[in-house]
Design an enzyme around this catalytic site. Structure first.
Site, short mmCIF file in Angstrom:
data_model
loop_
_atom_site.label_atom_id
_atom_site.label_comp_id
_atom_site.label_asym_id
_atom_site.label_seq_id
_atom_site.Cartn_x
_atom_site.Cartn_y
_atom_site.Cartn_z
N ILE A 66 -10.06 3.61 1.14
CA ILE A 66 -10.63 3.91 -0.18
C ILE A 66 -11.09 2.64 -0.90
O ILE A 66 -12.06 2.66 -1.65
CB ILE A 66 -9.65 4.75 -1.05
CG1 ILE A 66 -10.42 5.42 -2.19
CG2 ILE A 66 -8.51 3.93 -1.59
CD1 ILE A 66 -11.53 6.34 -1.77
N SER A 111 -3.85 -8.09 0.82
CA SER A 111 -3.68 -7.11 1.88
C SER A 111 -3.06 -7.84 3.06
O SER A 111 -3.37 -9.01 3.28
CB SER A 111 -5.06 -6.55 2.26
OG SER A 111 -4.99 -5.19 2.58
N LYS A 127 -4.57 7.41 -6.94
CA LYS A 127 -3.76 8.62 -6.94
C LYS A 127 -3.11 8.81 -5.58
O LYS A 127 -3.67 8.32 -4.60
CB LYS A 127 -4.60 9.85 -7.31
CG LYS A 127 -5.90 10.05 -6.53
CD LYS A 127 -5.97 10.23 -5.06
CE LYS A 127 -5.16 11.28 -4.40
NZ LYS A 127 -5.57 11.45 -2.95
N ASP A 152 -1.61 14.89 -0.49
CA ASP A 152 -2.45 13.73 -0.81
C ASP A 152 -3.86 14.19 -1.20
O ASP A 152 -4.34 13.83 -2.27
CB ASP A 152 -2.48 12.72 0.36
CG ASP A 152 -3.30 11.50 0.00
OD1 ASP A 152 -2.72 10.54 -0.54
OD2 ASP A 152 -4.52 11.52 0.22
P1 NAP Z 1 -5.39 3.24 3.98
O1 NAP Z 1 -6.74 3.25 4.64
O2 NAP Z 1 -4.19 3.38 4.83
O3 NAP Z 1 -5.32 1.94 3.09
C1 NAP Z 1 -4.18 1.52 2.40
C2 NAP Z 1 -3.98 0.05 2.65
O4 NAP Z 1 -2.79 -0.35 1.97
C3 NAP Z 1 -3.77 -0.27 4.11
O5 NAP Z 1 -4.98 -0.57 4.75
C4 NAP Z 1 -2.81 -1.45 4.08
O6 NAP Z 1 -3.56 -2.65 4.19
C5 NAP Z 1 -2.18 -1.44 2.69
N1 NAP Z 1 -0.72 -1.23 2.76
C6 NAP Z 1 0.21 -1.95 2.10
N2 NAP Z 1 1.43 -1.51 2.36
C7 NAP Z 1 1.30 -0.51 3.22
C8 NAP Z 1 2.22 0.34 3.88
N3 NAP Z 1 3.55 0.24 3.67
N4 NAP Z 1 1.74 1.28 4.70
C9 NAP Z 1 0.42 1.42 4.91
N5 NAP Z 1 -0.51 0.64 4.32
C10 NAP Z 1 -0.07 -0.31 3.48
O7 NAP Z 1 -5.30 4.42 2.91
P2 NAP Z 1 -6.46 4.95 1.93
O8 NAP Z 1 -7.14 6.13 2.51
O9 NAP Z 1 -7.28 3.81 1.48
O10 NAP Z 1 -5.54 5.51 0.76
C11 NAP Z 1 -4.89 4.67 -0.16
C12 NAP Z 1 -4.69 5.46 -1.43
O11 NAP Z 1 -5.98 5.86 -1.90
C13 NAP Z 1 -3.87 6.73 -1.24
O12 NAP Z 1 -3.00 6.93 -2.31
C14 NAP Z 1 -4.92 7.84 -1.20
O13 NAP Z 1 -4.44 9.05 -1.74
C15 NAP Z 1 -5.99 7.26 -2.12
N6 NAP Z 1 -7.32 7.82 -1.83
C16 NAP Z 1 -7.77 7.91 -0.54
C17 NAP Z 1 -9.01 8.52 -0.30
C18 NAP Z 1 -9.58 8.67 1.11
O14 NAP Z 1 -10.60 9.35 1.28
N7 NAP Z 1 -9.01 8.08 2.14
C19 NAP Z 1 -9.77 9.01 -1.36
C20 NAP Z 1 -9.30 8.82 -2.65
C21 NAP Z 1 -8.05 8.23 -2.88
P3 NAP Z 1 -2.87 -3.93 4.88
O15 NAP Z 1 -2.30 -3.45 6.19
O16 NAP Z 1 -4.01 -4.89 5.04
O17 NAP Z 1 -1.82 -4.40 3.92
#
Ligand code: NAP
Length: 312
Positions: A13, A35, A89, A167
């Site tokens: 995101i 990150s 969120k 989620d």
């Molecule tokens: P994601 O791709 O997994 O990204 C989250 C990032 O946080 C990871 O790349 C990781 O980067 C970091 N991180 C730090 N501590 C972590 C841990 N313990 N476990 C996993 N990752 C960790 O997830 P995302 O889809 O971006 O979602 C993140 C948030 O945005 C969620 O709350 C989600 O509900 C919200 N969101 C997502 C979307 C969507 O379409 N995906 C849409 C709207 C909102 P490093 O490994 O580099 O630290």
């Protein structure tokens, strides 16, 4: 002068929405990211927020785009340094954590924005306005998508605190709590947990609205093909359908034309960041836990059904 902002958690995101929206925003300037394994070309990057804040005392705001279960610690750290905080969120893994963060923000005199991006979808405000003069009779929410497409490889989402299908489902709840003027509460829930996971992949929910209307919600995270993000509201004076997550609106089956979004690639996050900037300039916070409370209720009240094991 744009506010100097840092992004924490450079994942899906952050890349899809936060970084491009910040790059185009007159209100913010990206100065650093934190990150563990990713960064942004041309921008200082740090493995943790603590190191970032030590090295970049000029940072005035942070966007926390990490998973909800790890977000509160970083929010505390930032606010203790007088830095404004935007939470993706769901704002945290528990209601108590969000309450505590809100109290800390007030004590520190900083802005805390528990953002709900779906509330900024283009047709949500019009839907709320249309409904405000009508009596709601029944609401049907269908929120189905393929986790492998929208959250590829995100193991955290099925871990404890990851919330599973809630989620995405919480996005529907964030819209419904915005467009209905009456409060509502959960009366029944059935949650399907994959046998090898700690969070549900599907949920069926029933709510009762204070004035007697019923809300039925169907969430599915293993839905192949096109996603369905629809909210259908029957009233005493016509039917409203908010579809595509709030991007489209129809009344009595006819598409209701609306103004084109100023930023079609980021129709939710561009106004979301404008709101964050406004909150900071007005010295206010915006923290509404209503969608998260309904999710907590579903975990408390829900029947648990075991489904087949899941792997990405
Ligand atoms: P994601 O791709 O997994 O990204 C989250 C990032 O946080 C990871 O790349 C990781 O980067 C970091 N991180 C730090 N501590 C972590 C841990 N313990 N476990 C996993 N990752 C960790 O997830 P995302 O889809 O971006 O979602 C993140 C948030 O945005 C969620 O709350 C989600 O509900 C919200 N969101 C997502 C979307 C969507 O379409 N995906 C849409 C709207 C909102 P490093 O490994 O580099 O630290």
């Amino acid at each position: 002068m744009p506010l100097k902002i840092a992004v924490v958690g450079v994942g899906k995101i952050a890349r899809d929405q936060h970084l491009p929206v910040i790059a185009a925003s007159p209100d913010f300037e990206l100065v650093a990211t934190a990150s563990r394994s990713a960064g942004v070309e041309g921008v200082r990057s740090f493995p943790s927020l603590a190191e970032l804040l030590d090295a970049c005392p000029e940072v005035q705001a942070v966007s926390l785009c990490t998973p909800p279960a790890v977000r509160a610690g970083d929010a505390r750290l930032a606010m203790a340094r007088g830095v404004h905080v935007l939470l993706e969120k769901p704002p945290a893994a528990t209601l108590s954590a969000v309450d505590e963060l809100a109290r800390r923000a007030e004590a520190a005199g900083v802005t805390l924005f528990a953002s709900w991006h779906s509330r900024f979808a283009p047709r949500v405000t019009e839907a709320a306005d249309w409904l405000s003069t009508r009596q709601v009779r029944a609401v049907r929410i269908v929120w189905k998508e393929d986790v492998r497409v929208w959250h590829p490889g995100q193991e955290w989402i099925f871990a404890a605190g990851g919330m599973g299908v809630f989620d995405p489902g919480i996005n529907a709840l964030s819209i419904v709590t915005r467009i209905l003027s009456e409060p509502f509460s959960l009366t029944r829930a059935r949650l399907t947990f994959p046998a090898n996971r700690q969070a549900p992949s599907a949920a069926e929910l029933a709510f009762e609205v204070a004035q007697g209307a019923q809300i039925a919600a169907e969430f599915d995270f293993l839905h192949p093909g096109e996603p369905c993000w629809d909210i259908d509201v029957a009233t005493d004076d016509g039917r409203l359908l908010l579809s595509k997550g709030g991007a489209e609106l129809s009344i009595e089956g006819a598409a209701a034309p609306g103004a084109a979004s100023a930023d079609p690639a980021h129709p939710e996050y561009a106004p979301l960041y404008a709101h964050f900037a406004r909150l900071i300039s007005e010295g206010r916070s915006d923290v509404d836990v209503a969608p998260l409370r309904h999710v907590a209720d579903a975990f408390m009240l829900g029947e648990r059904i075991e489904g087949p094991p899941f792997s990405f």
